[in-house]
Design an enzyme around this catalytic site. Structure first.
Site, mmCIF file in Angstrom:
data_model
loop_
_atom_site.group_PDB
_atom_site.id
_atom_site.type_symbol
_atom_site.label_atom_id
_atom_site.label_comp_id
_atom_site.label_asym_id
_atom_site.label_seq_id
_atom_site.Cartn_x
_atom_site.Cartn_y
_atom_site.Cartn_z
ATOM 1 N N GLY A 91 13.459 -1.508 34.315
ATOM 2 C CA GLY A 91 13.686 -0.286 33.525
ATOM 3 C C GLY A 91 12.444 0.335 32.934
ATOM 4 O O GLY A 91 12.422 0.707 31.758
ATOM 5 N N ASP A 136 20.197 1.625 29.840
ATOM 6 C CA ASP A 136 18.800 1.183 29.821
ATOM 7 C C ASP A 136 18.045 1.780 28.623
ATOM 8 O O ASP A 136 17.191 1.123 28.020
ATOM 9 C CB ASP A 136 18.101 1.537 31.151
ATOM 10 C CG ASP A 136 18.470 2.924 31.675
ATOM 11 O OD1 ASP A 136 19.227 3.648 30.998
ATOM 12 O OD2 ASP A 136 17.992 3.291 32.754
HETATM 13 O O1 PMV Z 1 19.574 -0.346 38.860
HETATM 14 P P1 PMV Z 1 19.555 -0.365 37.375
HETATM 15 O O2 PMV Z 1 19.093 -1.700 36.829
HETATM 16 O O3 PMV Z 1 18.861 0.777 36.771
HETATM 17 O O4 PMV Z 1 21.082 -0.285 36.910
HETATM 18 C C1 PMV Z 1 21.940 0.757 37.261
HETATM 19 C C2 PMV Z 1 23.261 0.580 36.584
HETATM 20 C C3 PMV Z 1 24.324 1.604 36.946
HETATM 21 O O5 PMV Z 1 25.507 1.268 36.205
HETATM 22 C C4 PMV Z 1 24.682 1.517 38.422
HETATM 23 C C5 PMV Z 1 23.901 3.022 36.622
HETATM 24 C C6 PMV Z 1 23.901 3.381 35.148
HETATM 25 O O6 PMV Z 1 23.209 4.336 34.784
HETATM 26 O O7 PMV Z 1 24.607 2.730 34.355
#
Ligand code: PMV
Length: 304
Positions: A91, A136
């Site tokens: 992130g 995030d």
């Molecule tokens: O790929 P990452 O760690 O950024 O996670 C994405 C998570 C999702 O639920 C698929 C997208 C979101 O924004 O919540």
């Protein structure tokens, strides 16, 4: 004057994808941080140097939002440093956005609380990526382990100890927007089926929250593995991640799952002290790389 702010990276613990559709997830901040140094410069354009982030636009937009909000016309120099690479999916974009807001607010002596930092950082991310739950951003802003609902409708810190997690990197960089779009497409075509999966994930997340608060790792692990099975049904896992998850479970982790959008990045396994080493070895044996990160880390802060 120079100001340094930092924000932590994150790991999705449970509930990815469903959270985009209004369901809750659980996210943890990790102790790998992104550092932003900010200073005012006398003349010329803003200068930015951001080797840790995949798109400098995150910093440029953040500066633009901040200047507009506080009517600032001075120029700034922003430089980033990081404990982690943008490749592992911890992130960096959200951490850099949050840390830049914090650094600028300190630099210009503006009152800017975490709720505001979250709200504006989420706006910046939506402007650039078009989609995203903001989980995030919540981790980067508030830190800790958080029960989170889409867009920050709920951001509830869970008062618990760090979790005994093993984190395995698949060696493959995940393309988050691709997988979010893929799920959206499936959602349009198979709405009933997809809704059912999201509801099942929702149940697991609510169960996981309870198990976390009761410190019931046995049950928590089972819920994680069930969550992975549902992510497979959603079509976002890949053979490498499946092998890493399955071998962790075989080596007697309490449970394991992919973490994030799928297609690559990391998986996580919940382990007892006794089994940690065996689980790490099992993941390595099928091509995973163990990443040493602690979870439940502190949110955004000023460093100097
Ligand atoms: O790929 P990452 O760690 O950024 O996670 C994405 C998570 C999702 O639920 C698929 C997208 C979101 O924004 O919540």
């Amino acid at each position: 004057m120079k100001v340094v702010a930092s924000a932590p990276g994150k790991l999705m613990f449970m509930g990815e994808h469903a959270v985009v559709y209004g369901y809750p997830c659980i996210v943890t901040a990790v102790d790998k941080r992104l550092y932003v140094k900010a200073e005012i410069i006398d003349q010329g354009e803003d200068q930015i140097h951001t080797p840790q982030v995949k798109e400098s636009r995150f910093v440029l937009e953040t500066i633009a939002f901040f200047k507009k909000k506080f009517n600032i016309n001075k120029s700034v120099r922003i430089m980033t440093q990081g404990d982690f690479s943008q490749n592992v999916g911890l992130g960096s974009s959200s951490a850099v956005t949050v840390a830049t807001f914090k650094a600028l607010s300190e630099l210009f002596h503006k009152r800017f609380n975490n709720a505001e930092i979250f709200r504006l950082s989420h706006k910046v991310n939506l402007k650039i990526q078009g989609i995203g739950s903001g989980f995030d951003i919540a981790a980067a802003t508030y830190g800790g382990i958080t029960f989170f609902v889409t867009g920050g409708k709920t951001i509830q810190p869970l008062e618990i100890n760090p979790l005994p997690l093993v984190v395995g990197y698949s060696g493959i960089k995940a393309d988050t927007p691709f997988f979010v779009r893929k799920v959206a497409e499936n959602f349009r075509n198979k709405k009933k089926e997809m809704k059912m999966i999201f509801k099942q994930i929702n149940k697991l997340v609510l169960g996981a929250k309870k198990s976390l608060l009761q410190n019931n790792h046995q049950l928590l692990g089972e819920l994680m593995t069930d969550n992975h099975r549902l992510l497979q049904k959603l079509g976002v896992s890949i053979p490498r991640l499946d092998r890493m998850v399955d071998s962790a479970v075989k080596a007697e982790a309490f449970g394991a799952k992919l973490s994030g959008a799928g297609g690559g990045d990391c998986m996580i396994a919940l382990v007892s002290k006794e089994k940690r080493q065996a689980v790490e070895k099992a993941i390595e044996k099928v091509g995973g790389e163990i990443i040493n990160v602690n979870n439940n880390a502190e949110g955004v802060r000023i460093e100097n």
